[in-house]
Write a protein that holds these residues in place. Sequence first.
Motif, PDB file in Angstrom:
ATOM      1  N   GLU A  32       0.949  -1.224   0.239  1.00 35.04           N
ATOM      2  CA  GLU A  32      -0.122   0.139  -0.006  1.00 35.04           C
ATOM      3  C   GLU A  32       1.066   1.220  -0.229  1.00 35.04           C
ATOM      4  O   GLU A  32       2.268   0.788   0.126  1.00 35.04           O
ATOM      5  N   PHE A  33       0.196   2.337  -0.089  1.00 34.10           N
ATOM      6  CA  PHE A  33       0.876   3.561  -0.559  1.00 34.10           C
ATOM      7  C   PHE A  33       1.720   4.212   0.771  1.00 34.10           C
ATOM      8  O   PHE A  33       1.105   3.945   1.834  1.00 34.10           O
ATOM      9  N   ASN A  34       3.160   3.802   0.899  1.00 35.72           N
ATOM     10  CA  ASN A  34       3.713   4.728   2.268  1.00 35.72           C
ATOM     11  C   ASN A  34       4.076   3.595   3.251  1.00 35.72           C
ATOM     12  O   ASN A  34       4.341   3.609   4.352  1.00 35.72           O
ATOM     13  N   SER A  35       3.791   2.291   2.638  1.00 35.58           N
ATOM     14  CA  SER A  35       4.187   1.000   3.754  1.00 35.58           C
ATOM     15  C   SER A  35       4.481   0.210   3.293  1.00 35.58           C
ATOM     16  O   SER A  35       5.427  -0.113   1.751  1.00 35.58           O
ATOM     17  N   HIS A  36       5.711  -0.058   4.345  1.00 34.31           N
ATOM     18  CA  HIS A  36       6.333  -1.641   3.758  1.00 34.31           C
ATOM     19  C   HIS A  36       5.744  -2.950   4.743  1.00 34.31           C
ATOM     20  O   HIS A  36       6.608  -4.473   4.774  1.00 34.31           O
ATOM     21  N   GLU A  37       4.419  -3.435   4.664  1.00 37.99           N
ATOM     22  CA  GLU A  37       3.488  -4.628   5.841  1.00 37.99           C
ATOM     23  C   GLU A  37       3.286  -5.381   4.166  1.00 37.99           C
ATOM     24  O   GLU A  37       2.555  -4.769   3.235  1.00 37.99           O
ATOM     25  N   ILE A  38       3.383  -6.587   4.521  1.00 35.30           N
ATOM     26  CA  ILE A  38       2.741  -7.429   3.400  1.00 35.30           C
ATOM     27  C   ILE A  38       1.301  -7.717   4.143  1.00 35.30           C
ATOM     28  O   ILE A  38       0.790  -8.551   4.349  1.00 35.30           O
ATOM     29  N   ASN A  39       1.081  -7.362   2.921  1.00 37.29           N
ATOM     30  CA  ASN A  39      -1.062  -7.351   3.352  1.00 37.29           C
ATOM     31  C   ASN A  39      -1.628  -8.595   2.335  1.00 37.29           C
ATOM     32  O   ASN A  39      -1.690  -9.164   1.304  1.00 37.29           O
ATOM     33  N   ALA A  81      12.871  -0.742   3.902  1.00 41.15           N
ATOM     34  CA  ALA A  81      12.103  -1.386   4.374  1.00 41.15           C
ATOM     35  C   ALA A  81      11.378  -3.067   4.043  1.00 41.15           C
ATOM     36  O   ALA A  81      10.803  -3.810   4.608  1.00 41.15           O
ATOM     37  N   ARG A  82      10.723  -2.481   2.537  1.00 41.53           N
ATOM     38  CA  ARG A  82       9.594  -3.169   1.747  1.00 41.53           C
ATOM     39  C   ARG A  82      10.899  -5.077   1.701  1.00 41.53           C
ATOM     40  O   ARG A  82      10.644  -5.418   1.593  1.00 41.53           O
ATOM     41  N   LEU A  83      12.546  -4.395   1.391  1.00 41.62           N
ATOM     42  CA  LEU A  83      13.166  -5.547   1.096  1.00 41.62           C
ATOM     43  C   LEU A  83      13.180  -6.703   2.025  1.00 41.62           C
ATOM     44  O   LEU A  83      13.264  -8.042   2.053  1.00 41.62           O
ATOM     45  N   GLU A  84      13.258  -5.817   3.667  1.00 40.32           N
ATOM     46  CA  GLU A  84      13.324  -6.590   5.030  1.00 40.32           C
ATOM     47  C   GLU A  84      12.478  -6.814   5.134  1.00 40.32           C
ATOM     48  O   GLU A  84      12.529  -8.373   5.940  1.00 40.32           O
ATOM     49  N   ALA A  85      10.984  -6.407   4.902  1.00 38.85           N
ATOM     50  CA  ALA A  85       9.913  -7.283   5.261  1.00 38.85           C
ATOM     51  C   ALA A  85       9.450  -8.243   4.658  1.00 38.85           C
ATOM     52  O   ALA A  85       9.728  -9.609   5.063  1.00 38.85           O
ATOM     53  N   THR A  86      10.245  -8.257   3.396  1.00 42.83           N
ATOM     54  CA  THR A  86      10.614  -9.988   2.042  1.00 42.83           C
ATOM     55  C   THR A  86      10.776 -10.024   3.367  1.00 42.83           C
ATOM     56  O   THR A  86      10.703 -12.054   3.325  1.00 42.83           O
ATOM     57  N   LYS A  87      12.272 -10.499   3.177  1.00 45.14           N
ATOM     58  CA  LYS A  87      13.297 -11.512   3.816  1.00 45.14           C
ATOM     59  C   LYS A  87      12.424 -11.667   5.071  1.00 45.14           C
ATOM     60  O   LYS A  87      13.075 -13.052   5.219  1.00 45.14           O
TER      61      LYS A  87
END
Length: 257
Positions: A32-39, A81-87
Motif C-alpha cells: 500500500e502507499f507509504n507502507s512496507h507491510e505485506i498484506n 524497508a520493503r526488502l527487509e519485510a520480504t526477507k
Amino acid sequence: MKGLLHSLFILAPIWSFSQSKTSVDSMSFHFEFNSHEINFQNKHNSETRTKLSKLKNQSLILRAYTDSIGTREYNIKLAQARLEATKKFLDKWYPNQFSIKTEVAIGEDLSQKSDAEKRRVDILVSPGSKTNPGELIAKKKRTFELNVPIQLKIQFVYGRDEVLKSSYEDIQFLIETLKDDPTLHVVLAGHVCCGTDGKNLSGMRADRIKQILVMEGNISGSRINAVGFGNKKPLFVEDSEEHRQANRRVEATFYKK
C-alpha cells in the motif's frame, strides 16, 4: 587519441533484469502507499505466497521499488524497508528453504507502470540456482575500441523502458568492462524509431541501463552518461520492420578523460 583495442571474457551471473509479468520464476509482493507491510488480502501477494510454497532449495533475487512520490532518499529507505519485510517473511515461513543471491533497494520505478504497480518487491528465481549460488558462467569474448560506439544487444518491453531478461549478457559486459578498468567512462545512447520521441523513451531506456549499472554493478554514476537521441540518428531508412527494429537500440561508447 587513437582507440585501444580491449577484450575480456564476459562473466555473466545468472540473474534476470526482467520486470515482466508474474510467473513461477517471477513473483512480486505489492504494498500500500507509504507502507512496507505485506498484506495477504492483496490477491497478488496471496498468489505469490502460494507459488513460494511450491518451491524448494532455490536461490532468489530480490528487487524493491517504490512509486514516483517522495524524494529519492526517502524512496530508497522505503524500498529497503520493503526488502527487509520480504526477507523476514521468507525466514519465518520458509526457514532454510531459500537463499538470497542478490538483493537491491532500487527506489523509484522509472517504468510506465501505474504507481500501484510500482510499490512492490520482485522475487525472481535465479536460473540454475540449484547449483552453487556464486557460480559464474564464462561467455564469449567481446571487443571494443575507445571512442567508437558499439551496439548493445539490450531489449525492452515494447514502448517502455523495462529491460528484458535476454539482455543480461551485454549488461554484465558493461559492468565487467568498467570494473576491469577504473579509468574508463561510458556514454549510453538510446535510440528509437518511427516518429517523434515526445516522452523521451530513448533517454529513459539509456537511463534505465545506467540505473542497473549503478545499483547492481556498483559502478559510480559519475562514470556513466545516459542520453537519448530519439529517432534523430537512424541506421537505416525505416522501410521495413527489420530496419525499424535495428534503429531501436542502445549504443555504448567507452572513453577516457
